[in-house]
Design a protein around this motif. Sequence first.
Motif, PDB file in Angstrom:
ATOM      1  N   ALA A  55      59.064  36.600   9.169  1.00  0.00           N
ATOM      2  CA  ALA A  55      57.707  36.079   9.998  1.00  0.00           C
ATOM      3  C   ALA A  55      57.164  37.610  10.361  1.00  0.00           C
ATOM      4  CB  ALA A  55      58.027  35.229  10.840  1.00  0.00           C
ATOM      5  N   TRP A  56      57.816  38.683  10.444  1.00  0.00           N
ATOM      6  CA  TRP A  56      57.365  40.050  11.001  1.00  0.00           C
ATOM      7  C   TRP A  56      56.070  40.311   9.978  1.00  0.00           C
ATOM      8  CZ3 TRP A  56      61.864  43.551  12.727  1.00  0.00           C
ATOM      9  CH2 TRP A  56      62.427  42.939  14.057  1.00  0.00           C
ATOM     10  N   GLY A  68      52.606  40.742  10.845  1.00  0.00           N
ATOM     11  CA  GLY A  68      52.679  39.765  11.528  1.00  0.00           C
ATOM     12  C   GLY A  68      52.744  40.225  12.976  1.00  0.00           C
ATOM     13  N   LEU A  69      53.044  41.288  13.323  1.00  0.00           N
ATOM     14  CA  LEU A  69      53.233  41.754  14.777  1.00  0.00           C
ATOM     15  C   LEU A  69      51.835  42.801  15.257  1.00  0.00           C
ATOM     16  CD1 LEU A  69      56.927  43.213  14.747  1.00  0.00           C
ATOM     17  CD2 LEU A  69      56.116  41.020  15.187  1.00  0.00           C
ATOM     18  N   ILE A  70      51.015  42.892  14.026  1.00  0.00           N
ATOM     19  CA  ILE A  70      49.931  43.995  14.355  1.00  0.00           C
ATOM     20  C   ILE A  70      48.729  43.233  15.322  1.00  0.00           C
ATOM     21  CG2 ILE A  70      47.977  44.955  13.266  1.00  0.00           C
ATOM     22  CD1 ILE A  70      49.684  46.220  11.250  1.00  0.00           C
ATOM     23  N   PRO A  71      48.301  42.223  15.236  1.00  0.00           N
ATOM     24  CA  PRO A  71      47.335  41.619  16.074  1.00  0.00           C
ATOM     25  C   PRO A  71      47.564  41.658  17.607  1.00  0.00           C
ATOM     26  CG  PRO A  71      47.442  40.179  13.968  1.00  0.00           C
ATOM     27  CD  PRO A  71      48.683  41.097  14.142  1.00  0.00           C
ATOM     28  N   ALA A  72      48.693  41.039  17.943  1.00  0.00           N
ATOM     29  CA  ALA A  72      48.989  40.967  19.175  1.00  0.00           C
ATOM     30  C   ALA A  72      49.269  42.783  19.840  1.00  0.00           C
ATOM     31  CB  ALA A  72      50.536  40.153  19.525  1.00  0.00           C
ATOM     32  N   GLU A  73      49.990  43.413  18.834  1.00  0.00           N
ATOM     33  CA  GLU A  73      50.134  44.776  19.509  1.00  0.00           C
ATOM     34  C   GLU A  73      48.680  45.528  19.490  1.00  0.00           C
ATOM     35  OE1 GLU A  73      52.863  47.410  17.317  1.00  0.00           O
ATOM     36  OE2 GLU A  73      53.880  47.211  19.306  1.00  0.00           O
ATOM     37  N   LEU A  74      47.894  45.437  18.564  1.00  0.00           N
ATOM     38  CA  LEU A  74      46.610  46.213  18.822  1.00  0.00           C
ATOM     39  C   LEU A  74      45.645  45.415  19.764  1.00  0.00           C
ATOM     40  CD1 LEU A  74      45.810  47.052  15.070  1.00  0.00           C
ATOM     41  CD2 LEU A  74      46.927  48.360  16.751  1.00  0.00           C
ATOM     42  N   GLY A  75      46.125  44.155  20.223  1.00  0.00           N
ATOM     43  CA  GLY A  75      45.273  43.383  21.127  1.00  0.00           C
ATOM     44  C   GLY A  75      45.754  44.162  22.605  1.00  0.00           C
ATOM     45  N   LYS A  76      46.863  44.616  22.713  1.00  0.00           N
ATOM     46  CA  LYS A  76      47.023  45.187  24.175  1.00  0.00           C
ATOM     47  C   LYS A  76      46.446  46.659  24.266  1.00  0.00           C
ATOM     48  CE  LYS A  76      51.839  45.074  24.751  1.00  0.00           C
ATOM     49  NZ  LYS A  76      53.293  45.299  24.508  1.00  0.00           N
ATOM     50  N   GLY A  77      45.932  47.199  23.275  1.00  0.00           N
ATOM     51  CA  GLY A  77      44.893  48.202  23.330  1.00  0.00           C
ATOM     52  C   GLY A  77      45.612  49.817  23.158  1.00  0.00           C
ATOM     53  N   PHE A  78      46.908  49.763  23.004  1.00  0.00           N
ATOM     54  CA  PHE A  78      47.507  51.109  22.958  1.00  0.00           C
ATOM     55  C   PHE A  78      48.138  51.589  21.532  1.00  0.00           C
ATOM     56  CE2 PHE A  78      48.966  52.503  27.463  1.00  0.00           C
ATOM     57  CZ  PHE A  78      47.846  52.333  27.848  1.00  0.00           C
ATOM     58  N   GLY A  79      47.533  50.804  20.528  1.00  0.00           N
ATOM     59  CA  GLY A  79      48.104  51.030  19.130  1.00  0.00           C
ATOM     60  C   GLY A  79      49.161  50.404  18.740  1.00  0.00           C
ATOM     61  N   PHE A  80      49.632  51.025  17.574  1.00  0.00           N
ATOM     62  CA  PHE A  80      51.143  50.600  17.011  1.00  0.00           C
ATOM     63  C   PHE A  80      52.249  50.988  17.679  1.00  0.00           C
ATOM     64  CE2 PHE A  80      47.992  51.099  13.454  1.00  0.00           C
ATOM     65  CZ  PHE A  80      47.834  49.858  13.102  1.00  0.00           C
TER      66      PHE A  80
END
Lengths: 339, 339
Positions: B134-135, B176-188
């Motif tokens: 699911a990642w 699967g982890l990108i939208p939430a992570e980029l949503g935090k604003g600090f990149g990958f």
Amino acid sequence: MKLATLKTGTRDGELVVVSRDLTKAVKAEGIAPTLQAALDDWETMAPALQVLSDRVNDGTAEEIFDFDPARAEAPLPRAYQWADGSAYVNHVELVRRARGAVLPESFWTDPLMYQGGSDSFLGPYEDIQAGDEAWGIDFEGEVAIITDDVPMGVAAEDAGKHIKLLMLVNDVSLRGLIPAELGKGFGFFHAKPSSAFSPVAVTPDELGGAWDGGKVSLPLLSHLNGDLFGKPNAGEDMTFTFPKLIAHAAKTRPLGAGCIVGSGTVSNKQDTDHGSAIADGGVGYSCIAEVRMIETINSGEAKTPFMRFGDRIKIEMKDDAGASIFGAIDQQVVKYDGP
Amino acid sequence: MKLATLKTGTRDGELVVVSRDLTKAVKAEGIAPTLQAALDDWETMAPALQVLSDRVNDGTAEEIFDFDPARAEAPLPRAYQWADGSAYVNHVELVRRARGAVLPESFWTDPLMYQGGSDSFLGPYEDIQAGDEAWGIDFEGEVAIITDDVPMGVAAEDAGKHIKLLMLVNDVSLRGLIPAELGKGFGFFHAKPSSAFSPVAVTPDELGGAWDGGKVSLPLLSHLNGDLFGKPNAGEDMTFTFPKLIAHAAKTRPLGAGCIVGSGTVSNKQDTDHGSAIADGGVGYSCIAEVRMIETINSGEAKTPFMRFGDRIKIEMKDDAGASIFGAIDQQVVKYDGP
């Protein structure tokens, strides 16, 4: 024990063991040539370095010399991993507010962390070079740890044992470049130039009761151009302890020996909404951006400018007896005119 | 010349010089023990390595042995800098569209780049370990260069001379982890686990006329589970050449010797809006996310799944005569059950 890397004209410098009072040192050449080499085989190296440390502290080591922090590189002049957390959520809240961004509720439970560059660290006394004051040159005072090998997926409960050394960081930030860069969506690159580190890295035992396995309960002292700017306690308001930050960093990959994890800018709320400045009787802040936001909240406008060419920032941490633990980061901002 | 790093049970492996046809190798131990050591003093090392290369190619070197890419580490098993650009804007446009984000006009003039982690690279045949399908496990086929020391503020016109080696990368991405992570604003961070590299790194002259000083004009071949998935030409639609990417990376800091700069996922428009898949008669793509977006545009839904445990991805580049230049990245996705 306390370890430092002296400048030798080589890329990784020379590992030395420093006395607890930071006045004396001895070369570790018979044990490990560099700090990275020591970390690559820490289980073997640490006991041998500890014996040397004991002999520096009791004065029985051979070829002891005076330790000069001005000759120090960053403990790791270059590293394979520099993962900087934002464990003091008060800092995140204030800096985001300055950018007009709100703090998502999840930031109190899910650590914010950015991937830093680690190929060009600065020694504690090295200049901060910037092309333009309009870049919005700011310091960020932090605590950082260095790990040995950390397996992917490590649990926070198991992560603490991987903490081998602690040090201080000035995570230099270019505030003027941040909004446009973060707006691109991939995080920091230009806005986070070379970070600087304290003269020595210390094993956790050197912190005595100030270290509880997760955080350092001592004030982080920042002086801007000689004036006290902040003295927040690094043990207060640290929402995510170092083991939690390590577990976060290692969720989808292992971390290699010599991985540096930063706490993020140390910031205290002091039973207020966002803390207060030294000038207002508070413990102050560990970066200029926060005090500018407090000024804006209090009076409608930011008064404290970002750093200008010639400005100095000193970052230090002292034990209860007033002795410097890591030595001081003491840097001047200078104009860079290009290659 | 072509250089590889063989597994030896040490952290940085052992530097070997490989024949042009990738069949033979000889140890470089008399010159430099590791590729990083060679890069640290490239001006001195490169000529000596070139002599050894000539002698491997003409068969006169002593102690020549068969080169086995399965024994190769990444050319730099760990590095001090991994800066990954997004020079093929078609990729950026498609992947952002998949996330419902528009492409700012500035992305055509200002390179997008993220700071990657570089302490745990994978060898060309090493497994991609993931905790959960699911990642959204995806590959990203790219070209990368390795620099010597690059001064801060280098101009693009002066940056090309710092390119010492080229190689291929699989910049593994967890969609699967990108939208939430980029949503935090600090990149990958979580979304970009360990990258894998081709068995050998080559000097620019090995590319002959396919290298123009800025980009490699050859198809990048990706095979997913044995089927051709993409063959876009790395010399087409590369909006930002490597010298431009280097200049971008060095804007506010120097880059240390051994710095790796990636091209971003190779992607061609083929005189259409966003290119087309192999199944549709196009040159295909170098990651699954792009083909999923094309499927969505064409038929309303993505059909190609992200990688599952057991899936294989092979990434390679061949010269006009059909010979593999860098050797192949050939990895399998496996389930990781924790430490």
